[in-house]
Scaffold this motif. Structure first.
Motif, mmCIF file in Angstrom:
data_model
loop_
_atom_site.group_PDB
_atom_site.id
_atom_site.type_symbol
_atom_site.label_atom_id
_atom_site.label_comp_id
_atom_site.label_asym_id
_atom_site.label_seq_id
_atom_site.Cartn_x
_atom_site.Cartn_y
_atom_site.Cartn_z
ATOM 1 N N ALA A 66 9.717 -15.466 3.138
ATOM 2 C CA ALA A 66 8.660 -14.686 2.291
ATOM 3 C C ALA A 66 9.040 -13.157 2.184
ATOM 4 O O ALA A 66 9.008 -12.514 1.229
ATOM 5 N N ARG A 70 10.069 -11.332 -1.197
ATOM 6 C CA ARG A 70 9.576 -9.961 -1.508
ATOM 7 C C ARG A 70 10.285 -8.842 -1.774
ATOM 8 O O ARG A 70 10.407 -8.125 -2.604
ATOM 9 N N GLU A 87 8.807 -24.895 -0.016
ATOM 10 C CA GLU A 87 7.727 -23.740 0.569
ATOM 11 C C GLU A 87 6.372 -24.438 0.303
ATOM 12 O O GLU A 87 6.179 -25.075 -0.786
ATOM 13 N N HIS A 91 3.632 -19.864 2.025
ATOM 14 C CA HIS A 91 4.459 -18.853 1.298
ATOM 15 C C HIS A 91 3.875 -18.320 -0.079
ATOM 16 O O HIS A 91 4.078 -17.226 -0.140
ATOM 17 N N TYR A 92 2.986 -19.197 -0.733
ATOM 18 C CA TYR A 92 2.445 -18.479 -1.876
ATOM 19 C C TYR A 92 1.387 -17.319 -1.588
ATOM 20 O O TYR A 92 1.415 -16.375 -2.424
ATOM 21 N N LEU A 95 3.005 -13.989 -0.868
ATOM 22 C CA LEU A 95 3.451 -13.479 -2.018
ATOM 23 C C LEU A 95 2.553 -12.945 -3.160
ATOM 24 O O LEU A 95 2.996 -12.357 -3.942
#
Length: 202
Positions: A66, A70, A87, A91-92, A95
């Motif tokens: 991640a 980014r 992912e 992970h989401y 971000l």
């Protein structure tokens, strides 16, 4: 009726970015994962600066940490991130930030994932072998729920996108290999033809 959302992915040249914008694409993707379409952050930033604010710029990643995602997204100045690997929700979450569009790309096998399941803004359903350019059965019943914000991908081209949109009724479509003259090399005429054909399906 809402306009079909069209994303053209895997662009590497100014000519192709300009063509997609002029054709009316809603989003343009730059690949940062291992691929013949891969670009570095500097090249992506140069290309992204050519794109008007009303067209979403997307960085495409696959199974990358991640913090790396980014960093590259910030360097390139893209306003969307597409994760195309294994992912998970964490992970989401890592971000997520204001103003950034998150796209979860996953392969269709048996049973469809639901839009928003990982906190993503858009869901992309790809062929069982993603990136292969192979078509799949878009007529599967219950592919998605009506009104979900999802993109159909996998083997789409100017020749079949009308049929695909009418069969699957997606919120949008995504194309990469279907507008190439050879692997990784985009054809401006095919980009224009794809956007026109996709929009005419509605």
């Amino acid at each position: 009726m809402e306009k079909l959302f069209v994303k053209v992915c895997g662009l590497r040249l100014e000519r192709d970015v300009d063509t997609a914008v002029e054709a009316g694409a809603d989003a343009i993707g730059f690949v940062f994962a291992e691929s013949p379409r891969r670009v570095d952050a500097e090249a992506a930033a140069r290309l992204a600066r050519r794109v008007p604010e009303n067209v979403l710029t997307v960085g495409v990643f696959r199974d990358q940490p991640a913090d790396e995602v980014r960093r590259l997204a910030d360097l390139a100045g893209v306003r969307g991130i597409q994760l195309h690997g294994s992912e998970g929700p964490d992970h989401y979450a890592a971000l997520r930030r204001d103003g950034l569009t998150l796209i979860r790309a996953t392969s269709y096998r048996e049973g469809s994932p639901r839009h928003g399941g990982f906190g993503e803004d858009l869901l992309l359903l790809d062929a069982p072998v993603p990136g292969s350019g192979s078509t799949w059965d878009w007529t599967v019943k219950g592919l998605t729920e009506p009104g979900e914000r999802w993109l159909l991908a996998g083997g789409l081209s100017p020749r079949n996108v009308r049929e695909a949109v009418r069969s699957a009724r997606p919120w949008g479509v995504d194309v990469s290999s279907g507008v190439e003259s050879s692997r990784g090399v985009k054809d401006p005429a095919l980009i224009t033809a794809f956007v026109e054909a996709a929009r005419s399906a509605r």
